[in-house]
Scaffold this motif. Structure first.
Motif, short mmCIF file in Angstrom:
data_model
loop_
_atom_site.label_atom_id
_atom_site.label_comp_id
_atom_site.label_asym_id
_atom_site.label_seq_id
_atom_site.Cartn_x
_atom_site.Cartn_y
_atom_site.Cartn_z
N SER A 142 -6.73 -2.56 -11.32
CA SER A 142 -5.91 -1.59 -12.03
C SER A 142 -4.53 -1.46 -11.38
O SER A 142 -4.42 -1.32 -10.16
N PHE A 143 -3.49 -1.49 -12.21
CA PHE A 143 -2.10 -1.35 -11.77
C PHE A 143 -1.46 -0.15 -12.45
O PHE A 143 -1.85 0.23 -13.56
N VAL A 144 -0.45 0.40 -11.80
CA VAL A 144 0.39 1.42 -12.43
C VAL A 144 1.85 1.01 -12.30
O VAL A 144 2.30 0.57 -11.25
N PHE A 145 2.58 1.12 -13.40
CA PHE A 145 4.02 0.91 -13.46
C PHE A 145 4.62 2.30 -13.58
O PHE A 145 4.25 3.06 -14.49
N MET A 146 5.53 2.67 -12.69
CA MET A 146 5.87 4.09 -12.55
C MET A 146 7.33 4.32 -12.22
O MET A 146 8.03 3.44 -11.76
N MET A 147 7.75 5.58 -12.45
CA MET A 147 9.09 6.04 -12.12
C MET A 147 8.99 7.33 -11.31
O MET A 147 8.06 8.12 -11.53
N ASN A 148 9.92 7.53 -10.42
CA ASN A 148 10.00 8.79 -9.69
C ASN A 148 10.15 9.94 -10.70
O ASN A 148 11.02 9.90 -11.57
N GLN A 149 9.29 10.95 -10.58
CA GLN A 149 9.27 12.03 -11.57
C GLN A 149 10.59 12.79 -11.61
O GLN A 149 11.11 13.12 -12.69
N ALA A 150 11.15 13.10 -10.44
CA ALA A 150 12.41 13.85 -10.39
C ALA A 150 13.54 13.05 -11.04
O ALA A 150 14.41 13.63 -11.71
N ARG A 151 13.52 11.73 -10.85
CA ARG A 151 14.57 10.89 -11.45
C ARG A 151 14.44 10.90 -12.97
O ARG A 151 15.44 10.99 -13.68
N TYR A 152 13.21 10.83 -13.45
CA TYR A 152 12.99 10.89 -14.89
C TYR A 152 13.44 12.23 -15.45
O TYR A 152 14.09 12.30 -16.49
N ASP A 153 13.11 13.31 -14.73
CA ASP A 153 13.45 14.65 -15.21
C ASP A 153 14.95 14.85 -15.34
O ASP A 153 15.41 15.66 -16.16
N LYS A 154 15.73 14.12 -14.54
CA LYS A 154 17.19 14.27 -14.56
C LYS A 154 17.86 13.47 -15.67
O LYS A 154 19.06 13.62 -15.91
N LEU A 155 17.10 12.60 -16.32
CA LEU A 155 17.67 11.83 -17.42
C LEU A 155 18.02 12.75 -18.58
O LEU A 155 17.40 13.80 -18.79
N SER A 156 18.99 12.34 -19.36
CA SER A 156 19.32 13.10 -20.57
C SER A 156 18.20 12.92 -21.58
O SER A 156 17.33 12.05 -21.45
N PRO A 194 0.80 -1.24 0.00
CA PRO A 194 0.00 0.00 0.00
C PRO A 194 0.83 1.28 0.00
O PRO A 194 0.32 2.34 -0.38
N GLY A 195 2.10 1.20 0.41
CA GLY A 195 2.92 2.39 0.45
C GLY A 195 3.81 2.60 -0.75
O GLY A 195 4.61 3.55 -0.79
N THR A 196 3.66 1.74 -1.77
CA THR A 196 4.59 1.76 -2.89
C THR A 196 4.48 3.04 -3.72
O THR A 196 5.50 3.59 -4.16
N PHE A 197 3.28 3.52 -3.96
CA PHE A 197 3.13 4.74 -4.77
C PHE A 197 3.90 5.89 -4.12
O PHE A 197 4.67 6.59 -4.78
N ASP A 198 3.71 6.06 -2.82
CA ASP A 198 4.39 7.15 -2.13
C ASP A 198 5.90 6.91 -2.05
O ASP A 198 6.69 7.86 -2.08
N ALA A 199 6.30 5.63 -1.95
CA ALA A 199 7.73 5.33 -1.90
C ALA A 199 8.42 5.76 -3.19
O ALA A 199 9.52 6.32 -3.16
N VAL A 200 7.77 5.53 -4.33
CA VAL A 200 8.33 5.96 -5.61
C VAL A 200 8.24 7.48 -5.73
O VAL A 200 9.20 8.14 -6.15
N ARG A 201 7.12 8.04 -5.36
CA ARG A 201 6.96 9.49 -5.44
C ARG A 201 8.01 10.21 -4.60
O ARG A 201 8.55 11.26 -5.00
N ASN A 202 8.34 9.64 -3.43
CA ASN A 202 9.28 10.28 -2.51
C ASN A 202 10.74 9.89 -2.76
O ASN A 202 11.62 10.35 -2.05
N GLY A 203 10.97 9.04 -3.75
CA GLY A 203 12.34 8.72 -4.14
C GLY A 203 12.99 7.58 -3.39
O GLY A 203 14.20 7.38 -3.51
#
Length: 337
Positions: A232-246, A69-78
């Motif tokens: 329903s499932f979501v496969f996700m990446m931390n937004q800040a980590r994605y933003d730092k990609l080239s 249950p805490g996975t969404f926030d774990a990814v969101r928070n890095g």
């Protein structure tokens, strides 16, 4: 410095630069390593590394960074860069995804997942519910069934008097609408709940019976055309980590996201659903189709839930939720032909 030493130093410097140029994503999974979800996530990581010629790779952690249950926030928070979760594990947080969890939607996880991804891509309000993460894909499992340890169930009244574990989301509301005694618990707790008698049954797709090793625990299964429910499932990446990609790294991640990733998860689920059905039949699980009266009862009792979703979707800015749902169902039907 001699020419030889200069050459060695140059090689070392080059190696250090190459190593530093590699981007490593921390990846977490709350399902066992052999579970289809974990394996598909690893497959995606392998494709990421291959397509980037090793410049992007995953460090798959030996243990999950959070309970499901805490996975969404774990990814969101890095706490992890990449993972997946069930939307329904956090009740009340995601409204629009219930579109994908109603009864009788379809019999193929791949078809449902691809249709879901199409809806998600063209519905900004769905993306708004996922602020803080980069959605790589959305997907569903195969048609949900009713399993139990006590007796065959084909009629509405036979659902009464038994305690069922559910995974959250619309399935919880469907169970209550049918008068079932349901309790919200993560899927990984099923074996203990059923073997100790705390629960008499569970609502699951076939795959999960094998994955959580309860094929010799449940004795009866009830099937529904297109499933009693979906998840329903979501496969996700931390937004800040994605933003730092080239720019090149983002292009590679994007190319493996959306329909590509939705197909990976959906196709994987269909494959293990088929395998699990064969395993359960070999284990002596008795399957019964839902009686027409039970199917009609589901339709009648879920209709108010659908109406509630339409109102909630309108409040979220969806102009015509009924059409959105109808188009979703039609797309699944088209893909399953």
């Amino acid at each position: 410095m001699s020419a030889r030493l200069l050459f060695v130093a140059t090689l070392a410097a080059f190696g250090a630069c190459a190593a530093s140029a590699q981007t490593v994503l921390t990846v977490s999974s709350w399902t066992p390593p052999g579970h289809m979800l974990s394996l598909t996530q690893k497959d995606w990581c392998d494709q990421l590394e291959q397509k980037s010629a090793g410049k992007l790779k995953c460090n798959i952690l030996p243990r999950a960074v959070s309970a499901p249950p805490g996975t969404f926030d774990a990814v969101r928070n890095g706490l992890a860069d990449v993972s997946f979760t069930v939307h329904g594990y956090t009740p009340g947080r995601f409204t629009l995804i219930a579109l994908t969890e109603f009864p009788f939607l379809g019999n193929s996880a791949e078809a449902m997942s691809l249709a879901y991804q199409q809806v998600f891509d063209r519905t900004p309000a769905m993306k708004d519910e996922h602020r803080g993460v980069k959605v790589l894909a959305v997907f569903t499992h195969g048609p949900g069934m009713v399993f139990n340890t006590k007796r065959p169930i084909t009629k509405l009244e036979e659902l009464q008097g038994l305690k069922f574990r559910v995974g959250g989301g619309m399935v919880n509301d469907i169970g209550k609408a049918l008068g079932m005694n349901v309790t919200l618990k993560p899927s990984i707790e099923n074996y203990e709940l059923l073997t100790t008698g705390v629960m008499d049954g569970t609502l699951f797709p076939p795959e999960s019976i094998e994955a959580f090793k309860i094929d010799k625990v449940v004795r009866y299964g009830t099937t529904f055309p297109g499933g009693l429910y979906n998840t329903s499932f979501v496969f996700m990446m931390n937004q800040a980590r994605y933003d730092k990609l080239s720019a090149d790294e983002k292009r590679i991640v994007d190319s493996l996201s959306g329909e590509h990733a939705a197909r990976l998860f959906g196709r994987g689920w269909d494959r293990v659903d088929r395998r699990a059905m064969a395993l359960m039949q070999a284990s002596g699980v008795q399957f019964s189709p839902a009686d027409p009266s039970l199917i009609q009862a589901v339709k009648d009792r879920v209709a108010p839930l659908e109406a509630q979703w339409v109102q909630a979707a309108q409040a979220k800015g969806i102009a015509d939720p009924k059409k959105l749902l109808a188009d979703y169902r039609a797309d699944i039907s088209r893909r399953e032909k």
